[in-house]
Design an enzyme around this catalytic site. Structure first.
Site, PDB file in Angstrom:
ATOM      1  N   TYR A  32       0.831  -1.197   0.000  1.00 16.42           N
ATOM      2  CA  TYR A  32       0.000   0.000   0.000  1.00 16.42           C
ATOM      3  C   TYR A  32       0.866   1.248   0.000  1.00 16.42           C
ATOM      4  CZ  TYR A  32       0.879   0.955   4.989  1.00 16.42           C
ATOM      5  OH  TYR A  32       1.475   1.256   6.195  1.00 16.42           O
ATOM      6  N   ARG A  51       8.108   4.663  -4.448  1.00 12.30           N
ATOM      7  CA  ARG A  51       8.147   3.757  -3.300  1.00 12.30           C
ATOM      8  C   ARG A  51       7.169   2.602  -3.497  1.00 12.30           C
ATOM      9  NH1 ARG A  51       7.297   6.043   2.745  1.00 12.30           N
ATOM     10  NH2 ARG A  51       5.198   6.408   1.932  1.00 12.30           N
ATOM     11  N   ARG A 100      -8.006 -21.106  -2.402  1.00 11.32           N
ATOM     12  CA  ARG A 100      -7.055 -20.532  -1.450  1.00 11.32           C
ATOM     13  C   ARG A 100      -5.792 -21.386  -1.434  1.00 11.32           C
ATOM     14  NH1 ARG A 100      -5.099 -21.398   3.551  1.00 11.32           N
ATOM     15  NH2 ARG A 100      -4.526 -19.576   4.810  1.00 11.32           N
ATOM     16  N   HIS A 102      -1.261 -21.028  -0.888  1.00  4.21           N
ATOM     17  CA  HIS A 102      -0.113 -20.179  -0.621  1.00  4.21           C
ATOM     18  C   HIS A 102       0.685 -19.887  -1.902  1.00  4.21           C
ATOM     19  CE1 HIS A 102      -1.083 -21.372   3.470  1.00  4.21           C
ATOM     20  NE2 HIS A 102      -0.255 -20.436   3.915  1.00  4.21           N
ATOM     21  N   LYS A 147       6.452  -1.676   1.988  1.00 10.82           N
ATOM     22  CA  LYS A 147       5.244  -1.105   2.588  1.00 10.82           C
ATOM     23  C   LYS A 147       4.086  -2.083   2.390  1.00 10.82           C
ATOM     24  CE  LYS A 147       3.094   3.451   3.193  1.00 10.82           C
ATOM     25  NZ  LYS A 147       3.537   3.668   4.568  1.00 10.82           N
ATOM     26  N   GLU A 179      12.710   2.766  14.080  1.00 13.33           N
ATOM     27  CA  GLU A 179      11.640   3.658  13.634  1.00 13.33           C
ATOM     28  C   GLU A 179      10.456   3.516  14.572  1.00 13.33           C
ATOM     29  OE1 GLU A 179      10.289   2.452   9.741  1.00 13.33           O
ATOM     30  OE2 GLU A 179      10.231   0.335  10.287  1.00 13.33           O
ATOM     31  N   LEU A 203      11.250   1.534   6.948  1.00 10.57           N
ATOM     32  CA  LEU A 203      10.579   1.983   5.738  1.00 10.57           C
ATOM     33  C   LEU A 203      11.097   3.364   5.337  1.00 10.57           C
ATOM     34  CD1 LEU A 203       8.255   1.327   3.706  1.00 10.57           C
ATOM     35  CD2 LEU A 203       6.819   2.798   5.140  1.00 10.57           C
TER      36      LEU A 203
END
Length: 291
Positions: A32, A51, A100, A102, A147, A179, A203
Site C-alpha cells: 500500500y 516507493r 485458497r 499459498h 510497505k 523507527e 521503511l
C-alpha cells in the site's frame, strides 16, 4: 463525493467490494501507499509512486498501472475535494482466485483499491505538549522496507503503547533504534540531527526525506547514521515523522523526560520550516487551480 477507485472504476464507497478470496485479505499478499494532498494537489506523488513500485518489485508483483494512469486516477480522486487537504490510500493485492493456496497464482490479476480521507489538522496539544513514547523489541519480519499491509506487529505495538498511556512506540533491534510504528525516527544529539539510514529494517519515508532537505537548506548539521539504544536514551530531542503525522516531538521515553520534557528548540525551528514549506505547496496548488 465519497467514492472509491476499484479496478478501473469509480464507485460509491458502499458499493466498492472485493471477494472474500482476495489474497490481500487471506494472506496480506499486498502493498500500500499513503499520499497526502494539499489543496487537492498530491504531495510528491512521483516519490510515493516510486516507493510503491519498489514495494511491488520486492513482492514480485507486476505494477498493474502505468505512471500516467496512476497520476490520472489520483488527480480524479483529489478533484472530489479540490480545496481540502486529503490523504490518498492506495492498495495493490495479488488478486482473488477460486482456490485458497499459498502458491502465487499464474496468471496474476491484481486488485487495485484507492480512496481519500480528510487530513485532520494537527492537534494543538502535540505542538504544545509533545507525545509520549515507549520502546519495545521489534518483532516484525526482516523486510520492513516493503510497505506491506502485514501490519499486525505495528498494531500490537500501538495497543501496548495505549495500555501504557503512551502515544506510540519505537522499535529496537540488535541494540539500535529503528523507527516508530508508522513513522521515521530522528534524534538531536551533541549538536547533530540524526536519522537511521535506509535499510531493509525500516521503511524509507517521504517526510523523512523532506526533513533532511530542509535541514540541508537551513544549514543544520545532520547525518544518516545508526542510533544506538544508549544514544536514543540520552538524546536531547526525539522526533517521529510521517506523511500524516508530519513532525511529532517526543517529550517522554519510557516514562522519562526527553530533554526538559517539552518540545525542544530544534523541533520548533524545524516545524516552522516544515509548516512554511507545506503552506507554499498549498498556495501553489491553489494558484494552479485558478489558472
Amino acid at each position: 463525493m465519497d467514492r472509491v477507485y476499484l479496478n478501473g472504476r469509480f464507485l460509491p464507497r458502499e458499493e466498492a467490494c472485493v471477494p472474500v478470496t482476495d489474497r490481500g485479505l487471506l494472506f496480506g499478499d499486498s502493498v500500500y501507499e499513503v499520499i497526502p494532498a494539499y489543496a487537492g494537489v498530491p504531495f510528491r506523488a512521483e516519490q510515493h509512486l516510486d516507493r510503491l513500485q519498489r514495494s511491488l518489485d520486492a513482492i514480485r508483483l507486476r505494477n498493474p498501472m502505468s505512471r500516467p494512469e496512476w497520476l490520472e486516477m489520483i488527480d480524479a480522486l483529489c478533484s472530489d475535494c479540490p480545496t481540502h487537504d486529503q490523504s490518498i490510500y492506495i492498495r495493490v493485492t495479488r488478486g482473488a482466485y477460486p482456490t485458497r493456496a499459498h502458491r502465487p497464482p499464474d496468471p496474476v490479476k491484481p486488485t487495485v483499491i484507492a480512496f481519500v480521507t480528510p487530513i485532520r489538522e494537527r492537534a494543538p496539544r502535540i505542538a504544545r505538549e509533545g507525545i509520549r513514547v515507549i520502546t519495545m523489541t521489534g518483532i516484525r519480519w526482516h523486510r520492513c522496507d516493503i510497505k506491506t499491509t502485514n501490519l499486525l506487529a505495528n498494531v500490537l505495538a500501538q495497543a501496548e503503547a495505549l495500555e501504557k498511556q503512551a502515544d506510540d512506540a519505537i522499535f529496537l533491534r540488535n541494540g539500535s533504534a529503528r523507527e516508530g510504528t508508522a513513522s521515521n525516527l530522528f534524534i538531536a544529539l551533541d549538536g547533530l540531527l540524526i536519522t537511521p539510514p535506509n535499510s531493509d529494517e525500516l521503511l524509507p519515508g517521504i517526510t523523512r526525506d523532506l526533513v533532511l532537505e530542509l535541514a540541508a537548506d537551513a544549514g543544520i548539521a545532520h547525518a544518516e547514521a545508526s542510533i544506538s539504544e544508549e544514544d536514543l536514551r540520552r538524546a536531547e530531542e526525539i522526533w517521529l515523522t510521517s506523511s500524516t503525522r508530519e513532525i511529532a516531538p517526543v517529550v517522554s521515553l519510557d516514562g522519562k523526560p526527553v530533554g526538559d520534557g517539552t518540545p525542544g528548540p530544534k523541533w520548533r525551528y524545524m516545524d516552522q520550516l516544515f509548516q512554511a514549506a507545506k503552506q507554499r505547496i498549498r498556495l501553489e496548488a491553489l494558484e494552479k487551480r485558478k489558472q
